[in-house]
Design a protein around this motif. Sequence first.
Motif, short mmCIF file in Angstrom:
data_model
loop_
_atom_site.label_atom_id
_atom_site.label_comp_id
_atom_site.label_asym_id
_atom_site.label_seq_id
_atom_site.Cartn_x
_atom_site.Cartn_y
_atom_site.Cartn_z
N PHE A 71 -14.72 5.77 -3.46
CA PHE A 71 -14.92 5.05 -4.93
C PHE A 71 -14.65 2.98 -3.98
O PHE A 71 -13.52 3.20 -3.11
CB PHE A 71 -13.77 5.15 -5.66
CG PHE A 71 -13.65 5.79 -6.76
CD1 PHE A 71 -12.47 7.37 -7.33
CD2 PHE A 71 -14.71 5.52 -7.61
CE1 PHE A 71 -13.20 7.73 -7.59
CE2 PHE A 71 -14.76 6.24 -8.79
CZ PHE A 71 -14.01 7.48 -8.97
N LEU A 125 -16.82 2.29 -2.10
CA LEU A 125 -17.37 1.79 -0.81
C LEU A 125 -18.58 2.54 -0.45
O LEU A 125 -18.80 3.40 -1.10
CB LEU A 125 -16.52 1.74 0.71
CG LEU A 125 -14.83 1.71 0.51
CD1 LEU A 125 -14.38 2.95 1.35
CD2 LEU A 125 -15.24 0.71 0.90
N ASN A 131 -4.18 12.97 -0.05
CA ASN A 131 -2.74 12.09 0.19
C ASN A 131 -1.70 12.23 -0.39
O ASN A 131 -0.49 12.20 0.60
CB ASN A 131 -3.07 11.22 -0.09
CG ASN A 131 -4.15 10.59 0.26
OD1 ASN A 131 -4.43 10.70 1.47
ND2 ASN A 131 -4.78 9.34 0.65
N PHE A 142 -9.74 -1.06 -1.67
CA PHE A 142 -10.53 0.32 -1.89
C PHE A 142 -10.27 0.84 -1.25
O PHE A 142 -9.48 2.64 -0.98
CB PHE A 142 -12.10 0.19 -2.44
CG PHE A 142 -12.35 -0.61 -3.18
CD1 PHE A 142 -13.00 -1.01 -3.11
CD2 PHE A 142 -11.82 0.34 -4.48
CE1 PHE A 142 -13.74 -2.14 -4.53
CE2 PHE A 142 -12.64 -0.43 -5.78
CZ PHE A 142 -13.23 -1.29 -5.72
N VAL A 143 -10.46 0.42 0.58
CA VAL A 143 -9.64 1.41 1.96
C VAL A 143 -8.56 1.45 1.75
O VAL A 143 -7.73 2.38 1.64
CB VAL A 143 -9.94 0.16 2.68
CG1 VAL A 143 -9.63 1.28 4.09
CG2 VAL A 143 -12.18 0.07 3.18
N GLU A 144 -7.52 0.25 0.90
CA GLU A 144 -6.12 0.50 1.53
C GLU A 144 -5.32 1.38 0.51
O GLU A 144 -4.49 2.10 0.22
CB GLU A 144 -5.18 -0.71 0.81
CG GLU A 144 -5.16 -1.63 1.34
CD GLU A 144 -5.36 -2.82 0.97
OE1 GLU A 144 -4.63 -3.01 -0.05
OE2 GLU A 144 -5.15 -4.45 1.98
N ARG A 145 -6.47 1.46 -0.91
CA ARG A 145 -6.09 2.96 -1.64
C ARG A 145 -5.92 4.32 -1.39
O ARG A 145 -5.68 5.43 -1.41
CB ARG A 145 -6.93 2.97 -3.27
CG ARG A 145 -6.65 2.13 -3.95
CD ARG A 145 -7.08 2.34 -5.30
NE ARG A 145 -7.71 0.87 -6.21
CZ ARG A 145 -8.82 0.95 -6.35
NH1 ARG A 145 -9.95 2.79 -7.00
NH2 ARG A 145 -8.67 -0.21 -7.76
N LEU A 146 -6.94 4.24 0.14
CA LEU A 146 -7.41 5.79 1.05
C LEU A 146 -6.63 6.13 1.72
O LEU A 146 -6.15 7.26 2.24
CB LEU A 146 -8.91 5.55 1.40
CG LEU A 146 -10.30 5.66 1.10
CD1 LEU A 146 -11.16 5.13 1.56
CD2 LEU A 146 -10.66 6.87 -0.46
N THR A 152 -9.59 13.15 -2.28
CA THR A 152 -9.19 12.37 -1.39
C THR A 152 -7.39 12.29 -1.87
O THR A 152 -6.36 12.08 -1.13
CB THR A 152 -8.61 10.69 -0.91
OG1 THR A 152 -10.67 11.57 -1.05
CG2 THR A 152 -8.11 9.64 0.65
#
Lengths: 296, 165
Positions: A267, A269, A123, B47-51, A119
């Motif tokens: 990571f 989640l 990105n 962790f979602v913000e990192r994605l 990812t």
Amino acid sequence: MSFPKKPGGKALDVLQNLPRITLANLRPEPGARKRERRRGRGQHGGNRSGRGHKGERQRGTRPRLGFEGGQTPFYLAIPKYGFNEGHSRRPQYQPLSLKRLQYLIDLGRVDPTQPIDLTQLVNARGVTIQPLKRDYGVQLVDEGSDIFAAKINIEVQRASEGAIAAVERNGGVITTSFYDPISIEILIRPVPFFMRGQPIPKRMLPGEDMVPYYTSAENRGYLADPDKIQQARLALAQKYGYVLPDISRDELYHMLAMRKDVRQVFFGLSPGWVVNMAERKILKPTDEKLLKYYTS
Amino acid sequence: MALTSQLRAALVHIHAGSSAAGLRSASSSSPQQQNPALIESTEEFVFVERLIAPSRIPDPPKHAGPAPSGWTPPAETPPPLPYMIRRSRMHNIPVYTDLTHGNRKMTLVRKVEGDIWALEKDVKQFLQELTGKDMPTQVNEVTMTLKIKGHFDQELKSWLSSKGF
């Protein structure tokens, strides 16, 4: 530094000072246009008109391409062999050279203080993965292993031995792990997946043919024994002739030791969770059967 | 890895909990009920913000001299020359190669500002020293670009970065 924009420059001066440009004033550069040779006219285009003398050449009745006068042609004499058979069922891995990875880190597009994932690479626009073209991830290639100088925790899908050596020589950690096509699709485009409102699926285990690759310590597979991986690190250091740095003394050891669970896609989640992007919340299931399924 | 153990802890909690066979409402039920079908949490949203992909190209970090990959940052003050060559969006030198008709090699220098004829003179002199031949060049004053016959992108890039562009 700040030059005033004068579009045209000398060309604009020419335009303003010389007489008006009309069709009568314009002429192409000498040698730019060459007259074509019209067939059937004049000394050079006429007579046989470039067709040669008699026979099939002049009469235009030559046989098809590949015909060899009756001898079995080349394209029929050579037997068939399945070079490309099953090509659409072969997993492909987009190559990522260490030189490009170093370039991305130098330009600040990839953060070496966080674990580097597929990812993160996508990105940063470092690689482009097309899951519909049977891409199963990214492979680390050892082009540029002599200039590589970054301590990273990287997770790829395949890695060459030289690349593993280069990463570990600089005190980094490399892991190879498997992602099935659905997980790859979610991994490279996480935000559109979260917008769908579906729970994060659990990552599937590799198929029979890939299990030996991901359980071997030489390839730093994610299913391999950690002790064997440590031994393999020492063996590789001996083979390539460098001193293996001790990462347990490092201040970033916690980050370098971060690894995903076998069934985890992201990571931090877990599978089974639903992400609510609009309200910035995570919804976790509490049903026993669901939890049992997602933790199996 | 620690979070699947969190899920396992939740499983154990459900077993030890009071009512059997939790309610099967489809989506988020009200948390006031005895057995909520969902737990909401905001702690792991980090962790979602990192994605989420960044929408702007990040500025490169400060390097003293060339970086390990060979990338050199531009000089702090631009060089005192009558022309200026800006960096591209991705912070690289805008010199590109072109190949048309399968055999026509060209080098293109883009994003030129100021006196482009002075740049053309300097480039011609540099290539004269490099190859010993006079390379044909084409100046386009409207788009402020310089085209050179042949592939000289590596040499021109190193020459321009040594000048400080």
